[in-house]
Every structure is written in C-alpha cells, then in structure tokens.
Design an enzyme around this catalytic site. Structure first.
Site, mmCIF file in Angstrom:
data_model
loop_
_atom_site.group_PDB
_atom_site.id
_atom_site.type_symbol
_atom_site.label_atom_id
_atom_site.label_comp_id
_atom_site.label_asym_id
_atom_site.label_seq_id
_atom_site.Cartn_x
_atom_site.Cartn_y
_atom_site.Cartn_z
ATOM 1 N N THR A 24 -56.616 -20.542 -48.382
ATOM 2 C CA THR A 24 -55.585 -21.088 -47.791
ATOM 3 C C THR A 24 -55.774 -22.284 -47.260
ATOM 4 O O THR A 24 -57.075 -22.895 -46.843
ATOM 5 C CB THR A 24 -55.085 -20.186 -46.412
ATOM 6 O OG1 THR A 24 -53.970 -20.726 -45.780
ATOM 7 C CG2 THR A 24 -56.324 -19.787 -45.417
ATOM 8 N N ARG A 25 -54.861 -23.333 -47.280
ATOM 9 C CA ARG A 25 -55.132 -24.630 -46.435
ATOM 10 C C ARG A 25 -53.962 -24.687 -45.339
ATOM 11 O O ARG A 25 -53.754 -25.831 -44.890
ATOM 12 C CB ARG A 25 -55.116 -25.928 -47.546
ATOM 13 C CG ARG A 25 -53.460 -25.893 -48.054
ATOM 14 C CD ARG A 25 -53.416 -27.204 -48.979
ATOM 15 N NE ARG A 25 -51.930 -27.626 -49.059
ATOM 16 C CZ ARG A 25 -51.272 -27.247 -50.107
ATOM 17 N NH1 ARG A 25 -51.817 -26.210 -51.007
ATOM 18 N NH2 ARG A 25 -50.048 -27.581 -50.135
ATOM 19 N N HIS A 29 -49.031 -17.581 -42.023
ATOM 20 C CA HIS A 29 -47.815 -17.272 -41.397
ATOM 21 C C HIS A 29 -47.439 -15.598 -41.742
ATOM 22 O O HIS A 29 -48.604 -15.210 -42.420
ATOM 23 C CB HIS A 29 -46.725 -17.980 -41.881
ATOM 24 C CG HIS A 29 -46.658 -18.461 -43.339
ATOM 25 N ND1 HIS A 29 -46.395 -17.482 -44.372
ATOM 26 C CD2 HIS A 29 -46.968 -19.546 -44.085
ATOM 27 C CE1 HIS A 29 -46.214 -17.828 -45.600
ATOM 28 N NE2 HIS A 29 -46.756 -19.078 -45.499
ATOM 29 N N HIS A 50 -47.925 -14.356 -45.454
ATOM 30 C CA HIS A 50 -49.605 -14.286 -45.658
ATOM 31 C C HIS A 50 -50.206 -13.132 -44.958
ATOM 32 O O HIS A 50 -50.808 -12.386 -45.773
ATOM 33 C CB HIS A 50 -50.368 -15.511 -44.987
ATOM 34 C CG HIS A 50 -50.126 -16.655 -45.862
ATOM 35 N ND1 HIS A 50 -50.415 -17.931 -45.371
ATOM 36 C CD2 HIS A 50 -49.632 -16.963 -47.113
ATOM 37 C CE1 HIS A 50 -50.028 -18.863 -46.006
ATOM 38 N NE2 HIS A 50 -49.822 -18.478 -47.255
ATOM 39 N N ARG A 95 -47.554 -16.866 -54.146
ATOM 40 C CA ARG A 95 -46.247 -17.898 -54.522
ATOM 41 C C ARG A 95 -46.810 -19.351 -54.697
ATOM 42 O O ARG A 95 -47.594 -19.619 -53.725
ATOM 43 C CB ARG A 95 -45.213 -17.717 -53.871
ATOM 44 C CG ARG A 95 -43.989 -18.785 -53.963
ATOM 45 C CD ARG A 95 -43.179 -18.650 -52.936
ATOM 46 N NE ARG A 95 -42.328 -19.987 -52.982
ATOM 47 C CZ ARG A 95 -42.494 -20.963 -52.229
ATOM 48 N NH1 ARG A 95 -43.689 -21.207 -51.430
ATOM 49 N NH2 ARG A 95 -41.480 -21.967 -52.274
#
Length: 392
Positions: free
Chosen positions: A199-200, A204, A207, A293
């Site tokens: 993740t960057r 949320h 996730h 996604r």
C-alpha cells in the site's frame, strides 16, 4: 540466518546481502577521496538499499545490458528468471564519460554523503521510449513513472554494489524489518503461510475487508506500506503509518499481523509492478500476495484488473508466490457491510465504492471521509494531518 525449512525460498534461491562488512567499509572509506563520485537521487538510493538488504534478490547490483534488455522485453532476467521492472542506475553522458569499467565508483546521496560503492562492469545506452511503452504501457509524459524515466540520464551504469552500512530509518526505525529479519519473525511466530499487502495509501474499509478475507486462509498478514519516493499528491508516509497503527490497535488481531516498512520507491507501473511487488514480498518471506483493483496503477493507464491478469502469463512455479486476487470491494447499503459483486445482492446504486484517490480528494476539499470509507479513528487522524476541523 536460521531458515525455517517450511519457509518460502527467496527469488532465485538465495537471499542477497550486499551490506559491507566492517572490514570492507573501512577499506572503502580509506579510498573515499580518490574514487570518482556519482550522486544518487532518492529512487536510486532506495534501489541501492533494496538490493543490499536482499529485497531485490537475486540482484546483486544495478542491471547490465543483457538483464536490462530481457527485463524490458520479456519480463525475465538473462538467465530466464522472472523479473518485471528494470533496476538501473542512470547518469548523463558527461558523468559517464570519465568512468572506467572495472573500477570502483563512490555513490553519494543527495547530501553528498558516501553511502555505497559500485563495481562498474558496464556502461550502456538505452531506448527510453521502448522502456516506457514496454514497462509502463505508455509514453505519455504525464505518467509519473514515464516522467521520471524521461528526466533521467541516457547512460546506465552496471555492476555489483555494496551499501556501506545499514542506518536506522530516520522516521520509522522500529518498523525497519529487513528480509532476513522478517523471515525470522515469521518463523518465531510459527507462521507458515503469510500474505503480503502493498500500500501507498492509508488503509480504507475496502483494504481492511480483503485483508481480513485473506486472513481467514493464511496464518499471518504482513502489512508492508511503501515509504520510499511517491507522487507529490500522495499522503505523507508518517501520516499513513499513524493510520496503520491506529487501525491495527482497534480493528485487527495483533497476534496475526506484522507491520513493517518497505523502503522502495514507487514506479506506478501497474501490472508489471504488481509482479515486482509480489516478488519483493516473496523475498521478505511471504507465501501469498494480495492483488486488488488497479494495483500500482495511476490515472486511466491500466484496466481495472490488468494487474491480476498478468500473473496468468507465468507458471505458478516461476513466481513462487501465490497471488490472491480480489474484486473491487464496496460498502453495500442494503446489507450494511463490505462486500464485492461476488457476495452482494445489491444494485449498483446501493454500492459505495471506496478508493484511496476518493479519500484524498475528499480531504483536499476539507471533507471528513464517512464511516463507509474509513474507520472514524483513521478519518480523525487524516483530518488532523490535513488540518480539517473534526465535528464534535
């Protein structure tokens, strides 16, 4: 390093270590004033570090022309091993011209500090447009990865590297867990199956949903946020890390999650970077990797699930890590919970789609993300960072 016999093997079979020994470091420092210098940008510094700690195994240095060409055209190293992103050190013709193949090069960071050494074996020119189209699937200079590519030097320097020493991370020293250490950590915890998550963005609800779905299948979750160079409009790493800490404290089983930083730079190469991210997590000891996604995507350059389809181009044994492919998760207003189209009975108008981009856009407008987007504690932390007034 003691190795769990059940653990996944590093990519290529051997975990690389290019951190100079005390004796090597003393020798290199004694030559510091006599070596030709090359100053690295932030991405090159990250690449140097990732090579040295074994995260880019089997690479022991910056790519030679044979490895580079085959990576760009076939997503493989010269020996046939799967590898999807070129790892190169680029300089201008003026910098490259006096450098002698076979010699040592002093590598400095942007502050002029001596941080590494390159054993220069080759200098070669390359085609930037070809790399852009093959790796990023576009030559549009608005693409952040292509922009970096077009702004860098025209000559690649190849050869093995040494990192002079491993310094504590200036912001996140307690989360600086290198591949050898993460593998030992998983062994100590008794985890045999570990899913990695790239993740960057702040995590949320979408996730969280796919991570917990994965946790139903494997022993542990390796939450591995990228803290190297990203786009200017991405949320700062220190803010993201505070959000991860808050989320893990309140909403996750702590004995089944490990949080560590990934010091790599972001390429935004979409499908190719999804393969790359998976191989890096394999080196950290993960057996599985979440691909959701538009993984590592930016703008509209890649299809929603292109980063999943690309895994089908390789035999599972070639990758050595299992991709866990998830559809786009959303908040279902009918069932009042997170879901995907596989599990939700809802109509499109009953679905609240979540993304890091939407959260960033709301924050820039001064809006607090609603509970359907972010857990309230995380939203409050993001609001504080963006100086948004939180309702009482």
């Amino acid at each position: 390093m003691s190795q769990n016999p059940d653990a996944i093997a590093p990519h290529g079979g051997q975990l690389v270590n290019r951190i100079a020994t005390p004796e090597q470091r003393a020798e290199f420092l004694s030559k510091a004033d006599f070596l030709p210098r090359v100053q690295l940008d932030d991405r090159a510094v990250s690449d140097l570090e990732m090579i040295a700690i074994g995260a880019f195994s089997p690479l022991t240095g910056f790519m030679n022309q044979e490895d580079y060409d085959r990576t760009v055209t076939e997503m493989r190293l010269a020996n046939g091993l799967v590898w999807s992103i070129p790892i190169t050190l680029s300089v201008s013709k003026e910098v490259a011209s006096p450098l002698q193949e076979g010699g040592l090069i002093r590598l400095d960071n942007s502050r002029g500090e001596f941080i590494g050494v390159l054993q220069l074996t080759q200098k070669y020119h390359y085609d930037k447009t070809r790399e852009a189209i093959k790796v990023y699937r576009t030559d549009d200079v608005k693409h952040p990865g292509v922009q970096v590519l077009y702004n860098q030097g025209t000559v690649h320097l190849a050869g093995d590297i040494w990192l002079l020493q491993r310094e504590p991370h200036p912001q996140f020293p307690t989360y600086q867990i290198d591949p050898a250490a993460s593998r030992q950590l998983f062994q100590d915890k008794g985890w045999k199956t570990i899913v990695g998550f790239q993740t960057r963005n702040p995590i949320h609800r979408a996730h969280e949903y796919i991570q917990k779905c994965a946790l139903e299948i494997v022993d542990g979750l390796f939450l591995h946020p990228l803290v190297g160079a990203t786009k200017e409009d991405d949320i700062a790493a220190d803010v993201r890390m505070r959000c991860y800490e808050i989320l893990l404290e309140h909403y996750y089983p702590l004995d089944r999650v490990s949080l560590a930083i990934n010091p790599a730079a972001m390429r935004y190469a979409g499908p190719r970077e999804a393969i790359f991210h998976a191989l890096v997590r394999k080196n950290y000891g993960c057996t599985h990797f979440i691909v959701g996604r538009d993984h590592a995507g930016v703008g509209d350059y890649y299809g929603t699930y292109d980063a999943q389809y690309i895994f089908d181009e390789f035999e599972p044994s070639e990758l050595g890590i299992v991709p866990m492919k998830f559809e786009h998760a959303f908040y279902c207003t009918r069932t009042k919970q997170m879901a995907t189209s596989k599990t939700s009975p809802s109509r499109p108008e009953e679905r609240i789609h979540l993304s890091g981009t939407k959260v960033r856009e709301m924050l820039r407008r001064g809006e607090l993300p609603p509970p359907e987007f972010s857990r309230p504690e995380v939203a409050a932390e993001l609001a504080r960072a963006m100086r948004i007034e939180v309702p009482a």
